[in-house]
Design a protein around this motif. Structure first.
Motif, PDB file in Angstrom:
ATOM      1  N   GLY A   1       0.816  -1.213   0.000  1.00 27.01           N
ATOM      2  CA  GLY A   1       0.000   0.000   0.000  1.00 27.01           C
ATOM      3  C   GLY A   1       0.846   1.258   0.000  1.00 27.01           C
ATOM      4  N   ALA A   2       0.186   2.376   0.227  1.00 31.83           N
ATOM      5  CA  ALA A   2       0.882   3.666   0.227  1.00 31.83           C
ATOM      6  C   ALA A   2       0.509   4.423   1.497  1.00 31.83           C
ATOM      7  CB  ALA A   2       0.488   4.472  -1.006  1.00 31.83           C
ATOM      8  N   LEU A   3       1.415   5.258   1.968  1.00 27.98           N
ATOM      9  CA  LEU A   3       1.171   6.019   3.197  1.00 27.98           C
ATOM     10  C   LEU A   3       0.080   7.063   2.975  1.00 27.98           C
ATOM     11  CD1 LEU A   3       4.823   6.610   4.447  1.00 27.98           C
ATOM     12  CD2 LEU A   3       3.061   5.280   5.633  1.00 27.98           C
ATOM     13  N   PRO A   4      -0.889   7.153   3.895  1.00 28.56           N
ATOM     14  CA  PRO A   4      -1.883   8.221   3.782  1.00 28.56           C
ATOM     15  C   PRO A   4      -1.268   9.569   4.170  1.00 28.56           C
ATOM     16  CG  PRO A   4      -2.460   6.668   5.553  1.00 28.56           C
ATOM     17  CD  PRO A   4      -1.104   6.288   5.050  1.00 28.56           C
ATOM     18  N   ARG A   5      -1.998  10.641   3.889  1.00 23.46           N
ATOM     19  CA  ARG A   5      -1.541  11.984   4.211  1.00 23.46           C
ATOM     20  C   ARG A   5      -1.274  12.114   5.727  1.00 23.46           C
ATOM     21  NH1 ARG A   5      -3.637  16.784   5.778  1.00 23.46           N
ATOM     22  NH2 ARG A   5      -5.646  15.818   6.254  1.00 23.46           N
TER      23      ARG A   5
ATOM     24  N   HIS B   1      -1.423   1.864   4.045  1.00 21.78           N
ATOM     25  CA  HIS B   1      -2.627   2.707   3.939  1.00 21.78           C
ATOM     26  C   HIS B   1      -3.496   2.618   5.196  1.00 21.78           C
ATOM     27  CE1 HIS B   1      -3.271  -1.255   2.144  1.00 21.78           C
ATOM     28  NE2 HIS B   1      -4.472  -1.196   2.663  1.00 21.78           N
ATOM     29  N   GLU B   2      -3.234   1.635   6.056  1.00 23.32           N
ATOM     30  CA  GLU B   2      -4.034   1.513   7.286  1.00 23.32           C
ATOM     31  C   GLU B   2      -3.419   2.261   8.469  1.00 23.32           C
ATOM     32  OE1 GLU B   2      -4.462  -2.664   7.984  1.00 23.32           O
ATOM     33  OE2 GLU B   2      -5.715  -2.957   6.192  1.00 23.32           O
TER      34      GLU B   2
END
Lengths: 403, 170
Positions: A165-169, A247-248
């Motif tokens: 996943g990708a890092l959220p803001r 992303h979590e």
């Protein structure tokens, strides 16, 4: 015969044996770092061993970083002794103000992919980000390297940490590392290597890799290595598998006085802070200061009663900040700017917090007394979470102060 | 090796064993021994008797790799540390200074218990109070060679280099 992990492959190459987890091997090192915290004692060992010539001085570097600048006559004399020894034997010295040895090992290319690079300091694991087997050693080990260029190592089993996943803001590499520390615990990776894997690890910016490798030691790991020139075999054996979905994640804080006492930001909101520390080999690079500066400016500056201390990890970082205006921003924000080096991280020099003071820091350790005063309490977080705390005068959610 | 158990808990980091601030002014084990564990037990250093053995829980010696956390212990006359687990830098620094790291289930050991560290037939700790014999993790040949020499300094004085561990097997 099953395949090998990255660590097994590198230690096989450096020992000339087919190394398996559990074996003890004697390896030739490609690079070694001594700091002013560890080298003076290594020189005592070297002399006691009967050392005269240094085996391969070109592979060794000394960093004057823990006492930078020297806060006492005694520590100034330690520097003098290191300079004299280095000049006699042709060893590179990174002078006071050039920065933290670990950052300089990476910037200078002395930590190279596929290499075995060690340092007489626990955060030498940082260089795992460049795909070398990098681990912390003691002063006696450094003395042995000066004597013969070699070290004994037990080949570690590896824990594979797969990132997806990708890092959220508002969530950064430090938050990944704190999540991993909470998952594994302070000794969850003891005697073991951490091998990062997965599509998100491959996409992770280099500065973020340095953060994850750097913090591997806080879980007891021998190294924290990323794939690169050397990759693991598809059928390599792992002691444990950990999966982290980026992303979590939400911002996190490590509470005093243990790195694995990690809570999500919501459970620490409102804790008053009087000192905010931006720097160290974990969080002292240009990208860290850019992120922190953006939150500080968006939030309207530093709250009254908060001391903001900025210590770049190296002179190159300081020069970048000077060139791109970030340094001027921090000065305008009222920050105290320290000389590049270890600064306040372990209380060896720099600003020391007062009794009862809560510090929030981008560093890697929050043990009682770590910053030079056992009556202070240290919280660890990402640069943006530290900046948000500076804005509010209390621990705050950086996502609510979006730049 | 026989001695009295001096018991500590889990996650005793090197700054608790000896604070960085003391190290700033001296590296001499005979000076530093007076400040052992001062952050967590200010009375400890004065109470050490020759032959005492340190007993701890998990992750003993975590944190910094600073070797004074071992030499100050050796300087106080302590010859072994018994723990559930060690931080790896403390473990290797212990070996390199001739301090025997014994990894075993230390949870039943109480302050003051008389302990004997047995080497044969395999490494173990005999608790003379409880009668228990606690099996310990074995050490590879090269580590015994360094410990038996008294640490890396005497080892290098003798060999001048690492000798193949397989040749030093007993």
């Amino acid at each position: 015969m099953p395949g090998q992990t990255i660590s097994e492959k590198i230690l096989s190459a450096k020992s000339g044996r087919h190394a398996r987890a559990g074996d003890v091997v004697v390896c030739r090192v490609d690079g070694a770092l001594g700091t002013d915290g560890s080298t003076p004692m290594a020189l005592d060992y070297f002399e006691a061993m009967g050392g005269s010539g240094v085996h391969d001085p070109g592979r060794v570097a000394f960093a004057l970083d823990h006492y930078a600048p020297a806060p006492s006559r005694h520590t100034a004399q330690l520097h003098q002794r290191m300079r004299t020894f280095a000049a006699r034997h042709g060893i590179l010295v990174w002078e006071v103000g050039e920065g933290i040895g670990h950052q300089l090992m990476v910037e200078s290319g002395r930590a190279m992919p596929g290499g075995l690079v060690v340092g007489a300091d626990s955060h030498s694991v940082t260089y795992g980000a460049v795909n070398c087997f990098a681990t912390g050693i003691g002063s006696s080990d450094l003395a042995a390297i000066l004597m013969c260029g070699k070290i004994w190592l037990k080949v570690p089993p590896s824990i594979r940490v797969t990132l997806s996943g990708a890092l959220p803001r508002g969530v950064f590499a430090k938050d990944i590392a704190l999540a991993l520390a909470a998952e594994l615990g302070a000794d969850g990776a003891a005697y073991q290597a951490i091998e990062f894997a997965g599509p998100a690890a491959a996409r992770l910016p280099f500065d973020d890799r340095l953060v994850l490798s750097n913090l591997a030691v806080e879980m007891g790991a021998k190294n924290g290595i990323f794939p690169g020139l050397i990759e693991a075999d598809a059928d390599a054996r792992y002691a444990r598998e950990v999966f982290i979905a980026l992303h979590e994640l939400v911002p996190r804080v490590a509470l005093p006085h243990q790195v694995d006492r990690v809570v999500e930001i919501g459970r620490a909101l409102g804790t008053p802070v009087q000192m905010v520390y931006l720097g160290t080999c974990t969080g002292g690079r240009a990208s860290d200061f850019h992120q922190a500066r953006d939150i500080l400016k968006a939030g309207g500056g530093v709250a009254r009663g908060v001391q903001l201390v900025v210590t770049p990890a190296s002179r190159a970082v300081l020069e970048t900040l000077a060139r791109d205006g970030t340094l001027a921003d921090f000065i305008a924000l009222g920050a105290v700017i320290g000389a590049p080096g270890c600064g306040s991280c372990c209380g060896t020099c720099g600003a020391i917090p007062g009794d009862g003071v809560n510090v929030i820091s981008t560093a890697n350790r929050n043990f009682q007394g770590r910053m030079g005063n056992s009556a202070a309490s240290i919280y660890l977080a990402s640069p943006v979470t530290c900046a948000a705390a500076a804005v509010r005068g209390a621990i705050a959610d950086p996502r609510e102060i979006a730049p | 090796m026989t001695g009295r158990a001096r018991v500590f808990g889990d996650d005793i980091n090197t700054d608790y064993i000896i604070t960085s601030r003391r190290k700033r002014e001296s590296l001499d084990p005979q000076v530093l021994r007076h400040y052992l564990f001062e952050e967590i037990n200010p009375c400890f250093a004065a109470s050490i008797a020759p032959g005492d053995l340190i007993v701890a829980g998990r992750n003993f010696g975590c944190g910094s790799a600073m070797e004074v956390a071992v030499t100050a212990v050796v300087g106080a006359g302590i010859r072994a540390v018994v723990a559930r687990s060690f931080a790896r830098t403390y473990y290797r620094n212990a070996v390199n200074n001739g301090l025997l790291p014994v990894v075993c289930d230390s949870s039943g050991i109480r302050e003051g218990d008389p302990l004997t560290v047995l080497r044969a037939p395999s490494l173990a700790v005999h608790n003379e109070r409880s009668g228990e014999i606690l099996a310990a993790d074995s050490l590879p040949a090269i580590m015994w060679a360094i410990i038996d020499a008294g640490g890396l300094v005497p080892y290098f004085q003798k060999h001048g280099d690492f000798v193949d561990a397989r040749e030093t097997k007993e």
